[in-house]
Design a protein around this motif. Structure first.
Motif, PDB file in Angstrom:
ATOM      1  N   PHE A  34       0.838  -1.204   0.000  1.00  0.00           N
ATOM      2  CA  PHE A  34       0.000   0.000   0.000  1.00  0.00           C
ATOM      3  C   PHE A  34       0.870   1.250   0.000  1.00  0.00           C
ATOM      4  CE2 PHE A  34      -3.599   2.593   0.957  1.00  0.00           C
ATOM      5  CZ  PHE A  34      -3.145   3.546   1.849  1.00  0.00           C
ATOM      6  N   ARG A  37       2.515   1.932  -3.395  1.00  0.00           N
ATOM      7  CA  ARG A  37       1.590   2.464  -4.391  1.00  0.00           C
ATOM      8  C   ARG A  37       1.249   3.915  -4.069  1.00  0.00           C
ATOM      9  NH1 ARG A  37      -3.035  -0.544  -3.730  1.00  0.00           N
ATOM     10  NH2 ARG A  37      -2.229  -2.300  -4.915  1.00  0.00           N
ATOM     11  N   CYS A  38       1.042   4.145  -2.783  1.00  0.00           N
ATOM     12  CA  CYS A  38       0.726   5.496  -2.301  1.00  0.00           C
ATOM     13  C   CYS A  38       1.813   6.481  -2.722  1.00  0.00           C
ATOM     14  CB  CYS A  38       0.677   5.428  -0.782  1.00  0.00           C
ATOM     15  SG  CYS A  38      -0.408   6.610  -0.108  1.00  0.00           S
ATOM     16  N   ILE A  41       1.702   7.193  -6.412  1.00  0.00           N
ATOM     17  CA  ILE A  41       0.585   8.074  -6.776  1.00  0.00           C
ATOM     18  C   ILE A  41       0.935   9.515  -6.433  1.00  0.00           C
ATOM     19  CG2 ILE A  41      -1.800   8.684  -6.253  1.00  0.00           C
ATOM     20  CD1 ILE A  41      -2.380   5.761  -5.829  1.00  0.00           C
ATOM     21  N   ARG A  42       1.544   9.688  -5.254  1.00  0.00           N
ATOM     22  CA  ARG A  42       1.920  11.028  -4.832  1.00  0.00           C
ATOM     23  C   ARG A  42       2.932  11.636  -5.794  1.00  0.00           C
ATOM     24  NH1 ARG A  42       5.549  12.773  -1.657  1.00  0.00           N
ATOM     25  NH2 ARG A  42       5.243  14.779  -0.648  1.00  0.00           N
ATOM     26  N   MET A 134      -7.806  15.309  -8.064  1.00  0.00           N
ATOM     27  CA  MET A 134      -7.749  14.062  -7.319  1.00  0.00           C
ATOM     28  C   MET A 134      -9.072  13.796  -6.604  1.00  0.00           C
ATOM     29  SD  MET A 134      -3.869  14.265  -5.883  1.00  0.00           S
ATOM     30  CE  MET A 134      -3.583  12.623  -5.272  1.00  0.00           C
TER      31      MET A 134
ATOM     32  N   GLU B  54      -3.234  17.464   1.882  1.00  0.00           N
ATOM     33  CA  GLU B  54      -4.409  16.981   1.137  1.00  0.00           C
ATOM     34  C   GLU B  54      -3.989  16.073   0.010  1.00  0.00           C
ATOM     35  OE1 GLU B  54      -7.517  20.483   0.685  1.00  0.00           O
ATOM     36  OE2 GLU B  54      -8.199  18.431   0.299  1.00  0.00           O
ATOM     37  N   VAL B  55      -2.909  16.428  -0.696  1.00  0.00           N
ATOM     38  CA  VAL B  55      -2.422  15.567  -1.775  1.00  0.00           C
ATOM     39  C   VAL B  55      -2.032  14.208  -1.192  1.00  0.00           C
ATOM     40  CG1 VAL B  55      -0.590  15.233  -3.482  1.00  0.00           C
ATOM     41  CG2 VAL B  55      -1.663  17.450  -3.252  1.00  0.00           C
ATOM     42  N   ASP B  56      -1.342  14.217  -0.048  1.00  0.00           N
ATOM     43  CA  ASP B  56      -0.964  12.950   0.594  1.00  0.00           C
ATOM     44  C   ASP B  56      -2.197  12.129   0.947  1.00  0.00           C
ATOM     45  OD1 ASP B  56       1.840  14.294   2.501  1.00  0.00           O
ATOM     46  OD2 ASP B  56       1.653  13.582   0.440  1.00  0.00           O
ATOM     47  N   LEU B  58      -5.253  12.320  -0.276  1.00  0.00           N
ATOM     48  CA  LEU B  58      -5.951  11.843  -1.473  1.00  0.00           C
ATOM     49  C   LEU B  58      -5.173  10.711  -2.131  1.00  0.00           C
ATOM     50  CD1 LEU B  58      -7.187  15.257  -2.828  1.00  0.00           C
ATOM     51  CD2 LEU B  58      -8.636  13.357  -2.171  1.00  0.00           C
ATOM     52  N   SER B  59      -3.844  10.744  -2.063  1.00  0.00           N
ATOM     53  CA  SER B  59      -3.052   9.633  -2.596  1.00  0.00           C
ATOM     54  C   SER B  59      -3.349   8.369  -1.819  1.00  0.00           C
ATOM     55  CB  SER B  59      -1.556   9.932  -2.502  1.00  0.00           C
ATOM     56  OG  SER B  59      -1.224  11.081  -3.215  1.00  0.00           O
ATOM     57  N   ASP B  60      -3.452   8.509  -0.481  1.00  0.00           N
ATOM     58  CA  ASP B  60      -3.805   7.343   0.341  1.00  0.00           C
ATOM     59  C   ASP B  60      -5.136   6.754  -0.106  1.00  0.00           C
ATOM     60  OD1 ASP B  60      -2.558   8.470   3.592  1.00  0.00           O
ATOM     61  OD2 ASP B  60      -1.595   7.502   1.879  1.00  0.00           O
ATOM     62  N   ARG B  61      -6.136   7.624  -0.263  1.00  0.00           N
ATOM     63  CA  ARG B  61      -7.470   7.145  -0.620  1.00  0.00           C
ATOM     64  C   ARG B  61      -7.468   6.493  -2.001  1.00  0.00           C
ATOM     65  NH1 ARG B  61     -11.488  11.989   0.582  1.00  0.00           N
ATOM     66  NH2 ARG B  61     -13.034  10.482  -0.087  1.00  0.00           N
ATOM     67  N   LEU B  62      -6.751   7.119  -2.942  1.00  0.00           N
ATOM     68  CA  LEU B  62      -6.675   6.548  -4.284  1.00  0.00           C
ATOM     69  C   LEU B  62      -5.999   5.193  -4.247  1.00  0.00           C
ATOM     70  CD1 LEU B  62      -5.837   9.395  -6.810  1.00  0.00           C
ATOM     71  CD2 LEU B  62      -7.691   7.763  -6.924  1.00  0.00           C
ATOM     72  N   SER B  63      -4.965   5.080  -3.429  1.00  0.00           N
ATOM     73  CA  SER B  63      -4.246   3.819  -3.331  1.00  0.00           C
ATOM     74  C   SER B  63      -5.169   2.731  -2.789  1.00  0.00           C
ATOM     75  CB  SER B  63      -3.026   3.998  -2.417  1.00  0.00           C
ATOM     76  OG  SER B  63      -2.304   2.817  -2.349  1.00  0.00           O
ATOM     77  N   ALA B  64      -5.945   3.075  -1.760  1.00  0.00           N
ATOM     78  CA  ALA B  64      -6.880   2.103  -1.193  1.00  0.00           C
ATOM     79  C   ALA B  64      -7.936   1.713  -2.216  1.00  0.00           C
ATOM     80  CB  ALA B  64      -7.545   2.693   0.048  1.00  0.00           C
ATOM     81  N   LEU B  65      -8.442   2.716  -2.948  1.00  0.00           N
ATOM     82  CA  LEU B  65      -9.461   2.429  -3.959  1.00  0.00           C
ATOM     83  C   LEU B  65      -8.906   1.544  -5.061  1.00  0.00           C
ATOM     84  CD1 LEU B  65     -11.227   5.877  -4.287  1.00  0.00           C
ATOM     85  CD2 LEU B  65     -12.270   3.735  -3.569  1.00  0.00           C
ATOM     86  N   MET B  66      -7.659   1.796  -5.453  1.00  0.00           N
ATOM     87  CA  MET B  66      -7.076   0.986  -6.512  1.00  0.00           C
ATOM     88  C   MET B  66      -6.920  -0.453  -6.058  1.00  0.00           C
ATOM     89  SD  MET B  66      -4.333   3.603  -8.156  1.00  0.00           S
ATOM     90  CE  MET B  66      -3.646   2.525  -9.359  1.00  0.00           C
ATOM     91  N   ALA B  67      -6.628  -0.650  -4.760  1.00  0.00           N
ATOM     92  CA  ALA B  67      -6.515  -2.005  -4.237  1.00  0.00           C
ATOM     93  C   ALA B  67      -7.837  -2.744  -4.374  1.00  0.00           C
ATOM     94  CB  ALA B  67      -6.075  -1.960  -2.776  1.00  0.00           C
TER      95      ALA B  67
END
Lengths: 144, 85
Positions: A34, A37-38, A41-42, A134, B54-56, B58-67
């Motif tokens: 995780f 990937r995080c 993305i960042r 985003m 916020e970027v961090d 949102l990256s977390d949320r996107l990563s979880a969603l992609m999983a």
């Protein structure tokens, strides 16, 4: 092709790059952690921000330089030289604030106050657009 | 002569200050009238930091969603393989 007269807007360019990067990340991180990937993305977020400005601002060039340093790309983009204004100094108590700002905005270390504020304005506007992009993606994907 | 230079500087400073003010969103523009440049700089720095956070986030949320998307497609793949072609 001159970016100024292009009909493609900056947010669209940003979305194009970011979505492309996300698609690539999804294909290549099926077995990654995780956190990994995080992080990717960042990085993709800041890269697409920098690419969307077309290299017109110092912060975008600094971000891309940091990204490309590994690849060893030494080619410099054509830098549009702004006419140098006389350096403006903010009042005495602001130096600390200005120094903190210089650390937050990439590539702004050697700038005088006027340039620094121009860069900050551009950086903040791009950050806001990236955040909005985003958020939209998260909304769309979470409603699938 | 020095006073003329100071006047020009002051105009530029005012211009910079109003520029700083216009960067911040409405909710962060504290107090009526002209805040001091130092305060505005501080507020700007805090705003940039919050945007980075916020970027961090949102990256977390996107990563979880992609999983979850990945697992969905894996299930879809299994289902597809079970169905008679």
């Amino acid at each position: 092709m001159d970016l100024e007269h292009s009909s493609i807007s900056k947010p669209m360019i940003m979305a194009f790059h970011f979505l492309g990067a996300l698609s690539h990340i999804q294909k290549t991180t099926t077995h990654s952690t995780f956190v990994c990937r995080c992080h990717r993305i960042r990085c993709a977020a800041y890269t697409s921000m920098a690419l969307s400005t077309g290299g017109h601002s110092a912060w975008s060039r600094a971000l891309l330089r940091g990204k490309l340093r590994r690849g060893g790309l030494r080619k410099r983009a054509v830098i549009l030289q702004r006419p140098r204004k006389r350096a403006v100094r903010l009042e005495e108590g602001c130096q600390d604030g200005a120094d903190v700002l210089r650390r937050l905005v990439p590539g702004s270390a050697g700038m005088d106050s006027a340039e620094l504020l121009d860069e900050t304005a551009d950086y903040i506007r791009c950050l806001e657009e990236q955040v909005s992009l985003m958020r939209s993606i998260v909304n769309v994907v979470s409603s699938l | 002569m020095s006073s003329r230079r100071n006047r020009v500087s002051e105009e530029e400073i005012n211009e910079l200050i109003s520029k700083l003010q216009s960067l911040l969103p409405e909710t962060r523009r504290r107090g009526a009238g002209r805040a001091s440049a130092a305060k505005l700089l501080k507020e700007t720095c805090s705003y940039i930091r919050s945007l980075n956070r916020e970027v961090d986030d949102l990256s977390d949320r996107l990563s979880a969603l992609m999983a979850t998307l990945d697992s969905n497609s894996a299930e879809a793949e299994i289902i597809r393989s079970l169905l008679p072609s």
